[in-house]
Motif scaffolding. Structure first.
Motif, PDB file in Angstrom:
ATOM      1  N   GLN A  12       0.898  -1.273   0.047  1.00 10.34           N
ATOM      2  CA  GLN A  12       0.084   0.122  -0.125  1.00 10.34           C
ATOM      3  C   GLN A  12       0.755   1.122  -0.076  1.00 10.34           C
ATOM      4  OE1 GLN A  12      -2.657   0.967  -0.918  1.00 10.34           O
ATOM      5  NE2 GLN A  12      -4.091   0.132   0.515  1.00 10.34           N
ATOM      6  N   VAL A  13       0.320   2.254  -0.574  1.00  8.60           N
ATOM      7  CA  VAL A  13       1.002   3.375  -0.580  1.00  8.60           C
ATOM      8  C   VAL A  13       0.140   4.848  -0.014  1.00  8.60           C
ATOM      9  CG1 VAL A  13       0.543   4.061  -3.047  1.00  8.60           C
ATOM     10  CG2 VAL A  13       2.551   5.101  -2.007  1.00  8.60           C
ATOM     11  N   GLN A  14       1.036   5.734   0.502  1.00 13.90           N
ATOM     12  CA  GLN A  14       0.264   6.597   0.982  1.00 13.90           C
ATOM     13  C   GLN A  14       0.996   8.238   0.609  1.00 13.90           C
ATOM     14  OE1 GLN A  14       0.211   6.245   5.223  1.00 13.90           O
ATOM     15  NE2 GLN A  14      -1.820   5.721   5.246  1.00 13.90           N
ATOM     16  N   LEU A  15      -0.049   8.835   0.031  1.00 12.19           N
ATOM     17  CA  LEU A  15       0.331  10.326  -0.376  1.00 12.19           C
ATOM     18  C   LEU A  15       0.353  11.397   0.691  1.00 12.19           C
ATOM     19  CD1 LEU A  15      -0.766   9.822  -4.118  1.00 12.19           C
ATOM     20  CD2 LEU A  15       1.470   9.163  -3.170  1.00 12.19           C
ATOM     21  N   SER A  18       6.678   2.015  -2.273  1.00 11.60           N
ATOM     22  CA  SER A  18       7.444   1.804  -3.666  1.00 11.60           C
ATOM     23  C   SER A  18       6.501   2.625  -4.746  1.00 11.60           C
ATOM     24  CB  SER A  18       7.832   0.540  -4.035  1.00 11.60           C
ATOM     25  OG  SER A  18       6.695  -0.261  -4.227  1.00 11.60           O
ATOM     26  N   ILE A  19       7.169   3.412  -5.495  1.00 13.61           N
ATOM     27  CA  ILE A  19       6.638   3.884  -6.818  1.00 13.61           C
ATOM     28  C   ILE A  19       7.064   3.502  -8.051  1.00 13.61           C
ATOM     29  CG2 ILE A  19       6.096   5.993  -8.009  1.00 13.61           C
ATOM     30  CD1 ILE A  19       4.420   5.856  -5.443  1.00 13.61           C
ATOM     31  N   ASP A  20       6.736   2.776  -8.899  1.00 15.10           N
ATOM     32  CA  ASP A  20       7.117   2.139  -9.978  1.00 15.10           C
ATOM     33  C   ASP A  20       7.443   3.251 -11.022  1.00 15.10           C
ATOM     34  OD1 ASP A  20       6.450   0.929 -12.950  1.00 15.10           O
ATOM     35  OD2 ASP A  20       7.365  -0.499 -11.544  1.00 15.10           O
ATOM     36  N   SER A  21       8.292   3.191 -11.935  1.00 11.27           N
ATOM     37  CA  SER A  21       8.809   4.049 -12.987  1.00 11.27           C
ATOM     38  C   SER A  21       7.753   4.336 -13.779  1.00 11.27           C
ATOM     39  CB  SER A  21      10.197   3.688 -13.335  1.00 11.27           C
ATOM     40  OG  SER A  21      10.103   2.500 -14.240  1.00 11.27           O
ATOM     41  N   SER A  22       7.032   3.416 -14.160  1.00 16.48           N
ATOM     42  CA  SER A  22       5.785   3.814 -14.750  1.00 16.48           C
ATOM     43  C   SER A  22       4.741   4.636 -14.772  1.00 16.48           C
ATOM     44  CB  SER A  22       5.395   2.722 -15.788  1.00 16.48           C
ATOM     45  OG  SER A  22       4.674   1.760 -14.486  1.00 16.48           O
ATOM     46  N   THR A  23       4.782   4.909 -13.254  1.00 16.43           N
ATOM     47  CA  THR A  23       3.608   5.648 -12.709  1.00 16.43           C
ATOM     48  C   THR A  23       3.633   7.119 -12.796  1.00 16.43           C
ATOM     49  OG1 THR A  23       3.540   3.770 -10.693  1.00 16.43           O
ATOM     50  CG2 THR A  23       2.567   6.013 -10.302  1.00 16.43           C
ATOM     51  N   ILE A  24       2.560   7.405 -13.363  1.00 18.16           N
ATOM     52  CA  ILE A  24       2.489   8.971 -13.364  1.00 18.16           C
ATOM     53  C   ILE A  24       1.962   9.701 -12.175  1.00 18.16           C
ATOM     54  CG2 ILE A  24       1.082  10.796 -14.754  1.00 18.16           C
ATOM     55  CD1 ILE A  24       0.937   8.582 -17.104  1.00 18.16           C
ATOM     56  N   MET A  25       2.544  10.722 -11.708  1.00 16.62           N
ATOM     57  CA  MET A  25       2.177  11.545 -10.664  1.00 16.62           C
ATOM     58  C   MET A  25       1.664  12.952 -11.210  1.00 16.62           C
ATOM     59  SD  MET A  25       4.829  10.375  -7.773  1.00 16.62           S
ATOM     60  CE  MET A  25       3.796  10.787  -6.520  1.00 16.62           C
ATOM     61  N   GLY A  26       0.757  13.385 -10.370  1.00 15.06           N
ATOM     62  CA  GLY A  26       0.012  14.623 -10.623  1.00 15.06           C
ATOM     63  C   GLY A  26      -0.599  15.288  -9.425  1.00 15.06           C
ATOM     64  N   TRP A  27      -0.988  16.512 -10.032  1.00 10.66           N
ATOM     65  CA  TRP A  27      -1.800  17.243  -8.972  1.00 10.66           C
ATOM     66  C   TRP A  27      -3.154  17.654  -9.911  1.00 10.66           C
ATOM     67  CZ3 TRP A  27      -0.313  18.493  -4.128  1.00 10.66           C
ATOM     68  CH2 TRP A  27       1.073  18.468  -3.900  1.00 10.66           C
ATOM     69  N   TYR A  28      -4.337  17.464  -8.997  1.00 11.00           N
ATOM     70  CA  TYR A  28      -5.634  17.736  -9.219  1.00 11.00           C
ATOM     71  C   TYR A  28      -6.210  18.970  -8.244  1.00 11.00           C
ATOM     72  CZ  TYR A  28      -5.669  14.115 -12.534  1.00 11.00           C
ATOM     73  OH  TYR A  28      -5.207  13.029 -13.474  1.00 11.00           O
ATOM     74  N   ARG A  29      -7.148  19.620  -8.673  1.00 13.07           N
ATOM     75  CA  ARG A  29      -7.693  20.374  -7.556  1.00 13.07           C
ATOM     76  C   ARG A  29      -9.348  20.344  -7.749  1.00 13.07           C
ATOM     77  NH1 ARG A  29      -5.949  26.298 -10.585  1.00 13.07           N
ATOM     78  NH2 ARG A  29      -7.341  26.119 -12.197  1.00 13.07           N
ATOM     79  N   GLN A  30     -10.080  20.678  -6.547  1.00 14.15           N
ATOM     80  CA  GLN A  30     -11.556  20.689  -6.647  1.00 14.15           C
ATOM     81  C   GLN A  30     -11.988  21.806  -5.892  1.00 14.15           C
ATOM     82  OE1 GLN A  30     -13.207  17.009  -4.960  1.00 14.15           O
ATOM     83  NE2 GLN A  30     -14.741  17.301  -6.220  1.00 14.15           N
ATOM     84  N   THR A  31     -13.025  22.694  -6.282  1.00 12.13           N
ATOM     85  CA  THR A  31     -13.922  23.492  -5.496  1.00 12.13           C
ATOM     86  C   THR A  31     -15.122  23.132  -5.226  1.00 12.13           C
ATOM     87  OG1 THR A  31     -14.475  24.682  -7.419  1.00 12.13           O
ATOM     88  CG2 THR A  31     -12.676  25.445  -6.378  1.00 12.13           C
ATOM     89  N   PRO A  32     -15.909  23.598  -4.282  1.00  7.63           N
ATOM     90  CA  PRO A  32     -17.053  23.232  -3.617  1.00  7.63           C
ATOM     91  C   PRO A  32     -18.260  23.059  -4.926  1.00  7.63           C
ATOM     92  CG  PRO A  32     -16.110  24.407  -1.923  1.00  7.63           C
ATOM     93  CD  PRO A  32     -15.321  24.538  -3.145  1.00  7.63           C
ATOM     94  N   ASN A  84      -0.985   7.297 -10.332  1.00  8.47           N
ATOM     95  CA  ASN A  84      -1.695   6.390 -11.288  1.00  8.47           C
ATOM     96  C   ASN A  84      -0.811   5.450 -11.787  1.00  8.47           C
ATOM     97  OD1 ASN A  84      -2.849   5.680 -14.021  1.00  8.47           O
ATOM     98  ND2 ASN A  84      -4.464   6.217 -12.559  1.00  8.47           N
ATOM     99  N   GLY A  85      -0.798   4.291 -11.540  1.00  8.29           N
ATOM    100  CA  GLY A  85       0.063   3.175 -11.776  1.00  8.29           C
ATOM    101  C   GLY A  85       0.196   2.244 -10.748  1.00  8.29           C
ATOM    102  N   ILE A  86       1.601   1.672 -10.762  1.00  6.97           N
ATOM    103  CA  ILE A  86       1.981   0.801  -9.795  1.00  6.97           C
ATOM    104  C   ILE A  86       2.634   1.324  -8.603  1.00  6.97           C
ATOM    105  CG2 ILE A  86       3.342  -1.380  -9.319  1.00  6.97           C
ATOM    106  CD1 ILE A  86       3.102  -2.018 -12.383  1.00  6.97           C
ATOM    107  N   ALA A  87       2.039   1.138  -7.253  1.00  4.72           N
ATOM    108  CA  ALA A  87       2.695   1.759  -6.162  1.00  4.72           C
ATOM    109  C   ALA A  87       2.558   0.705  -5.107  1.00  4.72           C
ATOM    110  CB  ALA A  87       1.828   3.063  -5.967  1.00  4.72           C
ATOM    111  N   GLY A  88       3.331   0.630  -4.421  1.00  2.00           N
ATOM    112  CA  GLY A  88       3.342  -0.431  -3.312  1.00  2.00           C
ATOM    113  C   GLY A  88       3.205  -1.770  -3.825  1.00  2.00           C
ATOM    114  N   GLY A  89       3.683  -2.137  -4.903  1.00  2.00           N
ATOM    115  CA  GLY A  89       3.446  -3.291  -5.696  1.00  2.00           C
ATOM    116  C   GLY A  89       1.924  -3.551  -6.080  1.00  2.00           C
ATOM    117  N   HIS A  90       1.057  -2.663  -6.214  1.00  2.00           N
ATOM    118  CA  HIS A  90      -0.088  -2.763  -6.789  1.00  2.00           C
ATOM    119  C   HIS A  90      -0.540  -1.711  -7.712  1.00  2.00           C
ATOM    120  CE1 HIS A  90      -0.823  -6.226  -3.817  1.00  2.00           C
ATOM    121  NE2 HIS A  90      -0.480  -5.258  -3.051  1.00  2.00           N
ATOM    122  N   TRP A  91      -1.312  -1.990  -8.815  1.00  2.30           N
ATOM    123  CA  TRP A  91      -1.756  -1.119  -9.722  1.00  2.30           C
ATOM    124  C   TRP A  91      -2.889  -0.485  -8.969  1.00  2.30           C
ATOM    125  CZ3 TRP A  91      -5.998   1.074 -11.665  1.00  2.30           C
ATOM    126  CH2 TRP A  91      -5.807   1.978 -12.788  1.00  2.30           C
TER     127      TRP A  91
END
Length: 119
Positions: free
Chosen positions: A1-4, A27-41, A98-105
């Protein structure tokens, strides 16, 4: 499992800058895309920026030229440098892996950090 875990949000005046950080545990796999999103009410969560492990970045049109995403693969951390902030940038910002992190997609999210742009 992974926590951000995000950090760096806060209150800033229009035209100011903030830098958000998101550190991943596990762990974060090298194929995993990371990013930022935002939300307003009352609105859907929207893409801000994403980045591959190789450094290829993608931005929403609304932040191009003002925000810069970067990633430190060794530290498993992604950053969002936000300059020339506008009131419409006010939102809760979420880190995503988004992708493989902590050994799981999977599609992993942080808890969110509030950014408020106001005078």
């Amino acid at each position: 499992q992974v926590q951000l875990v995000e950090s760096g949000g806060g209150l800033v005046q229009p035209g100011g800058s903030l830098r958000l950080s998101c550190a991943a545990s596990g762990s974060i796999d090298s194929s995993t895309i990371m990013g930022w999103y935002r939300q307003t009410p009352g609105k859907e969560r929207e893409l801000v920026a994403t980045i591959t492990s190789g450094g290829s970045a993608n931005y929403a049109d609304s932040v191009k030229g003002r925000f810069t995403i970067s990633r430190d693969n060794a530290k498993k951390t992604v950053y969002l440098q936000m300059d020339s902030l506008k009131s419409e940038d006010t939102a809760v910002y979420y880190c995503n892996a988004n992708g493989i992190a902590g050994g799981h997609w999977g599609d992993y999210w942080g808890q969110g950090t509030q950014v408020t742009v106001s005078s």
